[in-house]
Write a protein that holds these residues in place. Structure first.
Motif, PDB file in Angstrom:
ATOM      1  N   SER A 186       0.830  -1.207   0.000  1.00 47.13           N
ATOM      2  CA  SER A 186       0.000   0.000   0.000  1.00 47.13           C
ATOM      3  C   SER A 186       0.864   1.257   0.000  1.00 47.13           C
ATOM      4  O   SER A 186       0.510   2.263  -0.627  1.00 47.13           O
ATOM      5  N   PHE A 187       1.985   1.196   0.701  1.00 48.45           N
ATOM      6  CA  PHE A 187       2.924   2.322   0.693  1.00 48.45           C
ATOM      7  C   PHE A 187       3.460   2.561  -0.725  1.00 48.45           C
ATOM      8  O   PHE A 187       3.529   3.706  -1.200  1.00 48.45           O
ATOM      9  N   VAL A 188       3.813   1.499  -1.409  1.00 52.15           N
ATOM     10  CA  VAL A 188       4.328   1.602  -2.784  1.00 52.15           C
ATOM     11  C   VAL A 188       3.252   2.164  -3.715  1.00 52.15           C
ATOM     12  O   VAL A 188       3.522   3.029  -4.558  1.00 52.15           O
ATOM     13  N   ILE A 189       2.021   1.679  -3.574  1.00 48.68           N
ATOM     14  CA  ILE A 189       0.901   2.176  -4.389  1.00 48.68           C
ATOM     15  C   ILE A 189       0.689   3.668  -4.141  1.00 48.68           C
ATOM     16  O   ILE A 189       0.534   4.459  -5.079  1.00 48.68           O
ATOM     17  N   GLY A 190       0.685   4.049  -2.863  1.00 53.84           N
ATOM     18  CA  GLY A 190       0.464   5.454  -2.518  1.00 53.84           C
ATOM     19  C   GLY A 190       1.526   6.358  -3.108  1.00 53.84           C
ATOM     20  O   GLY A 190       1.207   7.378  -3.728  1.00 53.84           O
ATOM     21  N   CYS A 191       2.791   5.990  -2.947  1.00 50.47           N
ATOM     22  CA  CYS A 191       3.894   6.830  -3.448  1.00 50.47           C
ATOM     23  C   CYS A 191       3.876   6.922  -4.972  1.00 50.47           C
ATOM     24  O   CYS A 191       4.087   7.994  -5.540  1.00 50.47           O
ATOM     25  N   SER A 192       3.643   5.794  -5.650  1.00 50.53           N
ATOM     26  CA  SER A 192       3.613   5.788  -7.114  1.00 50.53           C
ATOM     27  C   SER A 192       2.471   6.652  -7.637  1.00 50.53           C
ATOM     28  O   SER A 192       2.637   7.432  -8.591  1.00 50.53           O
ATOM     29  N   SER A 193       1.293   6.527  -7.013  1.00 50.51           N
ATOM     30  CA  SER A 193       0.133   7.307  -7.442  1.00 50.51           C
ATOM     31  C   SER A 193       0.340   8.797  -7.208  1.00 50.51           C
ATOM     32  O   SER A 193       0.007   9.620  -8.067  1.00 50.51           O
ATOM     33  N   VAL A 194       0.888   9.135  -6.044  1.00 50.18           N
ATOM     34  CA  VAL A 194       1.126  10.546  -5.722  1.00 50.18           C
ATOM     35  C   VAL A 194       2.088  11.166  -6.728  1.00 50.18           C
ATOM     36  O   VAL A 194       1.905  12.309  -7.168  1.00 50.18           O
ATOM     37  N   LEU A 195       3.113  10.423  -7.109  1.00 54.78           N
ATOM     38  CA  LEU A 195       4.054  10.925  -8.117  1.00 54.78           C
ATOM     39  C   LEU A 195       3.324  11.291  -9.401  1.00 54.78           C
ATOM     40  O   LEU A 195       3.543  12.359  -9.983  1.00 54.78           O
ATOM     41  N   MET A 196       2.411  10.408  -9.839  1.00 54.42           N
ATOM     42  CA  MET A 196       1.650  10.683 -11.059  1.00 54.42           C
ATOM     43  C   MET A 196       0.729  11.881 -10.881  1.00 54.42           C
ATOM     44  O   MET A 196       0.603  12.726 -11.773  1.00 54.42           O
TER      45      MET A 196
END
Length: 263
Positions: A186-196
């Motif tokens: 979930s941390f990885v998903i959150g960071c990747s999405s925020v970058l986009m």
């Protein structure tokens, strides 16, 4: 923000943090509906309320799940064998989902989110397969499943734990290990999405500011509360009966879905 809205954000963040640690979810199931209700009051334009709620939720998830994953890691459940097979797909899918948020109609996003919640609630009530973990399963199949989870998560603003935990349990991982891996996922998903979302905010005229579609004041309030409660939820996950937790959470998902569909 007004004091009452700060209190709503702190309360929602606290519940999101507790659930993040307890069930390995990012907390977006709480945060997104809350922000869809609060952002219009804060003066956010109607056409970006849902995308902004999703972006802010995922930014909060970055903070919440980092805290939860750290607590779970101390229990030794984060095996590199599964992390290497799941995390890259989650990240790639989250980038795609976050991009689609700015393309799909906001009303459709609400419908998609509510539908996902209902399906998840049904899935959580079904029996979980038992036996030794399926370590011989195809790496590509696991990566594809993770990418689909990441895409849905980025699209509807959840950390993906509500999808990742059942997925890993189908691989016959013990539920507590699935929750621990899901927290980091979930941390990885959150960071990747925020970058986009940040890049999209810079390149489009949908929002102003360095963080694009993320509503910073709400993000700060939500993060403070969620980070504080996530470790407590993670500790509870190792103590409370899992079956009871799954049933309570399934009921919670249905209530949130119905509430969204009625708006």
């Amino acid at each position: 923000m007004e004091l009452s809205i700060w209190l709503w954000c702190l309360g929602g963040g606290a519940l999101a943090g507790l659930l993040a640690g307890l069930l390995g979810i990012g907390g977006g199931l709480v945060v997104v509906p809350l922000l869809i209700y609060l952002l219009p009051i804060l003066g956010v334009a109607p056409d970006i309320v849902v995308p902004s709620a999703i972006a802010t939720s995922l930014a909060t998830i970055c903070m919440t799940t980092a805290s939860a994953a750290l607590t779970h890691s101390r229990s030794g459940y984060l095996e590199s064998f599964w992390l290497l097979r799941v995390l890259p797909g989650l990240s790639a899918g989250a980038l795609i989902g976050a991009f689609l948020v700015t393309v799909v109609n906001p009303q459709w996003l609400k419908f998609i989110f509510a539908t996902v919640l209902v399906l998840l609630s049904i899935r959580m009530l079904l029996p979980v397969p038992e036996g030794e973990p399926k370590t011989t399963v195809s790496k590509r199949l696991v990566a594809l499943g993770a990418a689909v989870i990441g895409t849905i998560s980025g699209l509807v603003g959840i950390g993906g734990g509500a999808l990742t935990v059942p997925f890993l349990q189908r691989m016959r991982l013990p539920v507590r290990q699935a929750i621990a891996i899901s927290s980091l996922g979930s941390f990885v998903i959150g960071c990747s999405s925020v970058l986009m979302f940040v890049v999209n905010g810079w390149l489009s005229d949908k929002a102003d500011g360095a963080l694009g579609l993320i509503y910073v004041p709400a993000w700060i309030a939500l993060s403070i509360a969620s980070v504080s409660l996530a470790p407590f939820g993670a500790k509870l996950a190792h103590r409370l009966p899992v079956k009871l937790l799954r049933r309570v959470f399934a009921a919670f998902l249905i209530i949130v879905a119905i509430n969204l569909l009625m708006k």
